[in-house]
Motif scaffolding. Structure first.
Motif, PDB file in Angstrom:
ATOM      1  N   ILE A  25       0.827  -1.209   0.000  1.00 25.36           N
ATOM      2  CA  ILE A  25       0.000   0.000   0.000  1.00 25.36           C
ATOM      3  C   ILE A  25       0.866   1.266   0.000  1.00 25.36           C
ATOM      4  O   ILE A  25       0.566   2.235  -0.707  1.00 25.36           O
ATOM      5  CB  ILE A  25      -0.946  -0.010   1.214  1.00 25.36           C
ATOM      6  N   SER A  26       1.944   1.276   0.778  1.00 23.46           N
ATOM      7  CA  SER A  26       2.789   2.476   0.852  1.00 23.46           C
ATOM      8  C   SER A  26       3.445   2.787  -0.498  1.00 23.46           C
ATOM      9  O   SER A  26       3.654   3.959  -0.839  1.00 23.46           O
ATOM     10  CB  SER A  26       3.865   2.289   1.931  1.00 23.46           C
ATOM     11  N   ALA A  27       3.750   1.755  -1.280  1.00 23.32           N
ATOM     12  CA  ALA A  27       4.337   1.978  -2.604  1.00 23.32           C
ATOM     13  C   ALA A  27       3.326   2.640  -3.539  1.00 23.32           C
ATOM     14  O   ALA A  27       3.675   3.535  -4.326  1.00 23.32           O
ATOM     15  CB  ALA A  27       4.823   0.652  -3.184  1.00 23.32           C
ATOM     16  N   TYR A  28       2.064   2.213  -3.449  1.00 18.22           N
ATOM     17  CA  TYR A  28       1.026   2.857  -4.264  1.00 18.22           C
ATOM     18  C   TYR A  28       0.805   4.314  -3.828  1.00 18.22           C
ATOM     19  O   TYR A  28       0.577   5.202  -4.662  1.00 18.22           O
ATOM     20  CB  TYR A  28      -0.284   2.071  -4.156  1.00 18.22           C
ATOM     21  N   ILE A  29       0.877   4.539  -2.517  1.00 27.64           N
ATOM     22  CA  ILE A  29       0.721   5.912  -2.023  1.00 27.64           C
ATOM     23  C   ILE A  29       1.848   6.800  -2.560  1.00 27.64           C
ATOM     24  O   ILE A  29       1.616   7.937  -3.004  1.00 27.64           O
ATOM     25  CB  ILE A  29       0.707   5.926  -0.482  1.00 27.64           C
ATOM     26  N   LEU A  30       3.080   6.277  -2.546  1.00 29.38           N
ATOM     27  CA  LEU A  30       4.219   7.051  -3.054  1.00 29.38           C
ATOM     28  C   LEU A  30       4.071   7.333  -4.547  1.00 29.38           C
ATOM     29  O   LEU A  30       4.338   8.454  -5.005  1.00 29.38           O
ATOM     30  CB  LEU A  30       5.519   6.290  -2.783  1.00 29.38           C
ATOM     31  N   GLU A  31       3.639   6.352  -5.303  1.00 23.17           N
ATOM     32  CA  GLU A  31       3.463   6.549  -6.745  1.00 23.17           C
ATOM     33  C   GLU A  31       2.377   7.584  -7.022  1.00 23.17           C
ATOM     34  O   GLU A  31       2.515   8.432  -7.924  1.00 23.17           O
ATOM     35  CB  GLU A  31       3.099   5.210  -7.391  1.00 23.17           C
ATOM     36  N   TYR A  32       1.317   7.536  -6.251  1.00 20.19           N
ATOM     37  CA  TYR A  32       0.240   8.518  -6.408  1.00 20.19           C
ATOM     38  C   TYR A  32       0.753   9.925  -6.069  1.00 20.19           C
ATOM     39  O   TYR A  32       0.415  10.910  -6.742  1.00 20.19           O
ATOM     40  CB  TYR A  32      -0.926   8.136  -5.493  1.00 20.19           C
ATOM     41  N   LEU A  33       1.571  10.007  -5.023  1.00 20.72           N
ATOM     42  CA  LEU A  33       2.147  11.297  -4.634  1.00 20.72           C
ATOM     43  C   LEU A  33       3.000  11.884  -5.756  1.00 20.72           C
ATOM     44  O   LEU A  33       2.929  13.084  -6.051  1.00 20.72           O
ATOM     45  CB  LEU A  33       3.011  11.128  -3.375  1.00 20.72           C
ATOM     46  N   LYS A  34       3.827  11.070  -6.361  1.00 22.85           N
ATOM     47  CA  LYS A  34       4.707  11.560  -7.420  1.00 22.85           C
ATOM     48  C   LYS A  34       3.912  12.083  -8.616  1.00 22.85           C
ATOM     49  O   LYS A  34       4.334  13.027  -9.281  1.00 22.85           O
ATOM     50  CB  LYS A  34       5.649  10.449  -7.874  1.00 22.85           C
ATOM     51  N   GLN A  35       2.773  11.476  -8.862  1.00 20.33           N
ATOM     52  CA  GLN A  35       1.982  11.885 -10.020  1.00 20.33           C
ATOM     53  C   GLN A  35       1.102  13.098  -9.734  1.00 20.33           C
ATOM     54  O   GLN A  35       0.951  13.975 -10.592  1.00 20.33           O
ATOM     55  CB  GLN A  35       1.111  10.719 -10.493  1.00 20.33           C
ATOM     56  N   PHE A  36       0.535  13.159  -8.540  1.00 19.66           N
ATOM     57  CA  PHE A  36      -0.474  14.186  -8.268  1.00 19.66           C
ATOM     58  C   PHE A  36      -0.088  15.154  -7.145  1.00 19.66           C
ATOM     59  O   PHE A  36      -0.751  16.168  -6.959  1.00 19.66           O
ATOM     60  CB  PHE A  36      -1.814  13.520  -7.929  1.00 19.66           C
ATOM     61  N   GLY A  37       0.945  14.852  -6.374  1.00 20.24           N
ATOM     62  CA  GLY A  37       1.419  15.769  -5.346  1.00 20.24           C
ATOM     63  C   GLY A  37       0.699  15.674  -4.020  1.00 20.24           C
ATOM     64  O   GLY A  37       1.167  16.231  -3.023  1.00 20.24           O
ATOM     65  N   SER A  38      -0.432  15.003  -3.964  1.00 19.07           N
ATOM     66  CA  SER A  38      -1.180  14.865  -2.711  1.00 19.07           C
ATOM     67  C   SER A  38      -2.085  13.640  -2.811  1.00 19.07           C
ATOM     68  O   SER A  38      -2.618  13.347  -3.883  1.00 19.07           O
ATOM     69  CB  SER A  38      -2.018  16.121  -2.443  1.00 19.07           C
ATOM     70  N   VAL A  39      -2.243  12.942  -1.670  1.00 17.48           N
ATOM     71  CA  VAL A  39      -3.094  11.752  -1.661  1.00 17.48           C
ATOM     72  C   VAL A  39      -3.801  11.653  -0.312  1.00 17.48           C
ATOM     73  O   VAL A  39      -3.197  11.862   0.737  1.00 17.48           O
ATOM     74  CB  VAL A  39      -2.273  10.470  -1.938  1.00 17.48           C
ATOM     75  N   THR A  40      -5.086  11.352  -0.381  1.00 16.99           N
ATOM     76  CA  THR A  40      -5.886  11.181   0.831  1.00 16.99           C
ATOM     77  C   THR A  40      -6.042   9.689   1.115  1.00 16.99           C
ATOM     78  O   THR A  40      -6.556   8.939   0.271  1.00 16.99           O
ATOM     79  CB  THR A  40      -7.275  11.818   0.663  1.00 16.99           C
ATOM     80  N   VAL A  41      -5.580   9.284   2.297  1.00 17.24           N
ATOM     81  CA  VAL A  41      -5.721   7.885   2.723  1.00 17.24           C
ATOM     82  C   VAL A  41      -6.928   7.831   3.653  1.00 17.24           C
ATOM     83  O   VAL A  41      -6.890   8.390   4.760  1.00 17.24           O
ATOM     84  CB  VAL A  41      -4.454   7.394   3.446  1.00 17.24           C
ATOM     85  N   PRO A  42      -8.024   7.231   3.221  1.00 21.23           N
ATOM     86  CA  PRO A  42      -9.261   7.248   4.023  1.00 21.23           C
ATOM     87  C   PRO A  42      -9.056   6.629   5.405  1.00 21.23           C
ATOM     88  O   PRO A  42      -8.427   5.580   5.547  1.00 21.23           O
ATOM     89  CB  PRO A  42     -10.250   6.424   3.178  1.00 21.23           C
ATOM     90  N   GLY A  43      -9.578   7.336   6.426  1.00 18.57           N
ATOM     91  CA  GLY A  43      -9.493   6.852   7.795  1.00 18.57           C
ATOM     92  C   GLY A  43      -8.119   7.003   8.414  1.00 18.57           C
ATOM     93  O   GLY A  43      -7.888   6.499   9.530  1.00 18.57           O
ATOM     94  N   PHE A  44      -7.198   7.724   7.751  1.00 19.58           N
ATOM     95  CA  PHE A  44      -5.847   7.833   8.310  1.00 19.58           C
ATOM     96  C   PHE A  44      -5.292   9.265   8.225  1.00 19.58           C
ATOM     97  O   PHE A  44      -4.811   9.803   9.216  1.00 19.58           O
ATOM     98  CB  PHE A  44      -4.908   6.860   7.592  1.00 19.58           C
ATOM     99  N   GLY A  45      -5.341   9.869   7.032  1.00 17.50           N
ATOM    100  CA  GLY A  45      -4.829  11.227   6.899  1.00 17.50           C
ATOM    101  C   GLY A  45      -4.451  11.559   5.454  1.00 17.50           C
ATOM    102  O   GLY A  45      -4.779  10.816   4.522  1.00 17.50           O
ATOM    103  N   VAL A  46      -3.755  12.678   5.292  1.00 21.63           N
ATOM    104  CA  VAL A  46      -3.395  13.177   3.959  1.00 21.63           C
ATOM    105  C   VAL A  46      -1.872  13.294   3.862  1.00 21.63           C
ATOM    106  O   VAL A  46      -1.237  13.965   4.686  1.00 21.63           O
ATOM    107  CB  VAL A  46      -4.039  14.552   3.682  1.00 21.63           C
ATOM    108  N   PHE A  47      -1.317  12.643   2.855  1.00 32.77           N
ATOM    109  CA  PHE A  47       0.099  12.802   2.523  1.00 32.77           C
ATOM    110  C   PHE A  47       0.214  13.796   1.356  1.00 32.77           C
ATOM    111  O   PHE A  47      -0.592  13.758   0.416  1.00 32.77           O
ATOM    112  CB  PHE A  47       0.720  11.462   2.120  1.00 32.77           C
ATOM    113  N   TYR A  48       1.250  14.647   1.408  1.00 32.48           N
ATOM    114  CA  TYR A  48       1.450  15.615   0.322  1.00 32.48           C
ATOM    115  C   TYR A  48       2.939  15.944   0.210  1.00 32.48           C
ATOM    116  O   TYR A  48       3.739  15.643   1.118  1.00 32.48           O
ATOM    117  CB  TYR A  48       0.637  16.893   0.562  1.00 32.48           C
ATOM    118  N   LEU A  49       3.300  16.558  -0.890  1.00 30.54           N
ATOM    119  CA  LEU A  49       4.696  16.925  -1.148  1.00 30.54           C
ATOM    120  C   LEU A  49       4.894  18.418  -0.903  1.00 30.54           C
ATOM    121  O   LEU A  49       4.035  19.238  -1.234  1.00 30.54           O
ATOM    122  CB  LEU A  49       5.097  16.591  -2.588  1.00 30.54           C
ATOM    123  N   GLU A  50       6.036  18.751  -0.338  1.00 32.93           N
ATOM    124  CA  GLU A  50       6.422  20.147  -0.157  1.00 32.93           C
ATOM    125  C   GLU A  50       7.890  20.307  -0.528  1.00 32.93           C
ATOM    126  O   GLU A  50       8.671  19.348  -0.462  1.00 32.93           O
ATOM    127  CB  GLU A  50       6.183  20.599   1.283  1.00 32.93           C
TER     128      GLU A  50
END
Length: 247
Positions: free
Chosen positions: A3-28
């Motif tokens: 799951i963390s690898a998919y989250i990282l790939e999504y981040l690289k493409q879109f810059g931000s990802v919402t993980v339901p029930g956990f929080g929001v990862f984003y790039l700065e």
């Protein structure tokens, strides 16, 4: 992929990802930093940040995982739910959670903190700068000394040039056009006035001499005319006397 690898790939493409029930990862954006572990300078890059929010909802990440794994969205949602429940329980128990590819979450003084991983600086905003290892930088001291000596020599030449050129310019102007530096001399004006007065006197004298000459010529004419008149008068008297005697 986990799951963390998919989250990282999504981040690289879109810059931000919402993980339901956990929080929001984003790039700065992250500035260049010095890595004290290996003595290297890390160039500017992107860094993962995280905002915890156990109540957030979104199906975008599940849809992305479903498209990558060629599975149903419901299956992806269940995988996300299992993973986030595990993360929350481990964080609650250990007060610290290491998420592969993303970073680490820890709780301190009742507050949740996140230390995100830095991504490779392949983004065009960072111009492809690479890591610099200070230990690999060999300084050639002899070359540095030569550069310092050359700099001092060039500086000396520059100061000499800056001093000589103005001096030569001043000497040239002093010789060719001294009035530009010192102004016109005051006695030149006085001399000009004296010469003007002398010219005026000369003109007056010439006119006076001319007038005197005319008067002299007039007197000479008068002196020549008077004897002739006197002789004529004497001759007339003689004739009159002679005529009287003859009678």
């Amino acid at each position: 992929m986990n799951i963390s690898a998919y989250i990282l790939e999504y981040l690289k493409q879109f810059g931000s990802v919402t993980v339901p029930g956990f929080g929001v990862f984003y790039l700065e954006n992250s500035k260049a930093i010095i890595n004290s572990d290996n003595g290297s300078i890390l160039p500017p890059s992107s860094q993962i940040a995280f905002t915890p929010d156990y109540g957030v909802k979104s199906d975008e990440l599940a849809a992305f995982i479903s498209s990558q794994k060629q599975s149903s969205i419901e299956s992806s949602k269940n995988e996300l739910l299992i993973q986030t429940d595990f993360w929350k329980k481990k964080l609650q128990a250990d007060q610290m959670l290491e998420i592969q590819n993303l970073g680490s979450i820890f709780i301190e003084d009742g507050k949740t903190h996140f230390k995100g991983n830095r991504l490779e600086s392949d983004h065009p905003d960072f111009y492809g700068l690479e890591e610099i290892r200070i230990s690999d930088m060999n300084v050639d001291h002899s070359h540095t000394d030569n550069m310092a000596n050359e700099y001092q020599f060039n500086t000396s030449l520059l100061w000499i040039f800056l001093f000589i050129v103005p001096v030569l310019g001043i000497l040239y102007l002093t010789y060719t056009q001294p009035e530009l530096l010192f102004g016109k001399k005051s006695f030149d004006e006085a001399s000009a006035q004296v010469r003007t007065q002398e010219k005026v006197k000369e003109v007056v004298r010439v006119k006076y001499d001319s007038l005197q000459q005319k008067r002299s010529d007039s007197l000479k004419k008068d002196s020549l005319a008077d004897p002739a008149a006197k002789n004529a008068g004497i001759q007339t008297n003689k004739n009159n006397i002679k005529a009287t005697w003859q009678k």
